[in-house]
Design an enzyme around this catalytic site. Structure first.
Site, PDB file in Angstrom:
ATOM      1  N   CYS A  29       0.817  -1.218   0.000  1.00 16.25           N
ATOM      2  CA  CYS A  29       0.000   0.000   0.000  1.00 16.25           C
ATOM      3  C   CYS A  29       0.854   1.273   0.000  1.00 16.25           C
ATOM      4  O   CYS A  29       1.608   1.502   0.946  1.00 16.25           O
ATOM      5  CB  CYS A  29      -0.902  -0.025   1.234  1.00 16.25           C
ATOM      6  N   CYS A  32       0.213   3.468   3.057  1.00 16.75           N
ATOM      7  CA  CYS A  32       0.819   2.895   4.263  1.00 16.75           C
ATOM      8  C   CYS A  32       2.310   3.219   4.303  1.00 16.75           C
ATOM      9  O   CYS A  32       2.847   3.588   5.352  1.00 16.75           O
ATOM     10  CB  CYS A  32       0.622   1.375   4.300  1.00 16.75           C
TER      11      CYS A  32
END
Length: 105
Positions: A29, A32
């Protein structure tokens, strides 16, 4: 910052009695990855609450039990109970405000 090593490690950590900030993330991600330096900087500050990361690829059962629908998501747990949840990244100031509000409930 601690990485969850197992489901029991996660459960033991959130049951500690002290507030714990849990970052639910995925290794692929981009959001993230962008949020990680903020979490790391916060975790190194004196007086910060314990921070734990849970990798969704390693522990999908924890994601499911916590009702995680997007990443990153941070949750504050006190005595094993979720007290606050926020989806998406944030600045250190926003993170500190989120935590302050969560632990004062």
């Amino acid at each position: 910052m601690k990485q969850a090593q197992s489901v029991s490690d996660f459960e033991q950590t959130i049951q500690s009695g002290s507030p714990v900030l849990v970052d639910f993330c995925q290794p692929w991600c981009p959001c993230c990855k962008a949020f990680f330096p903020t979490l790391e900087a916060y975790a190194q500050k004196p007086g910060s609450v314990e921070v734990m990361q849970v990798n969704g690829e390693e522990f999908p059962q924890i994601f499911e039990a916590a009702g995680i629908e997007s990443c990153p998501t941070v949750m504050v747990f006190v005595n094993g109970q979720p007290v606050s949840k926020e989806e998406g990244g944030m600045t250190i100031a926003e993170l500190e405000q989120f935590l302050s509000e969560a632990v004062s409930r």
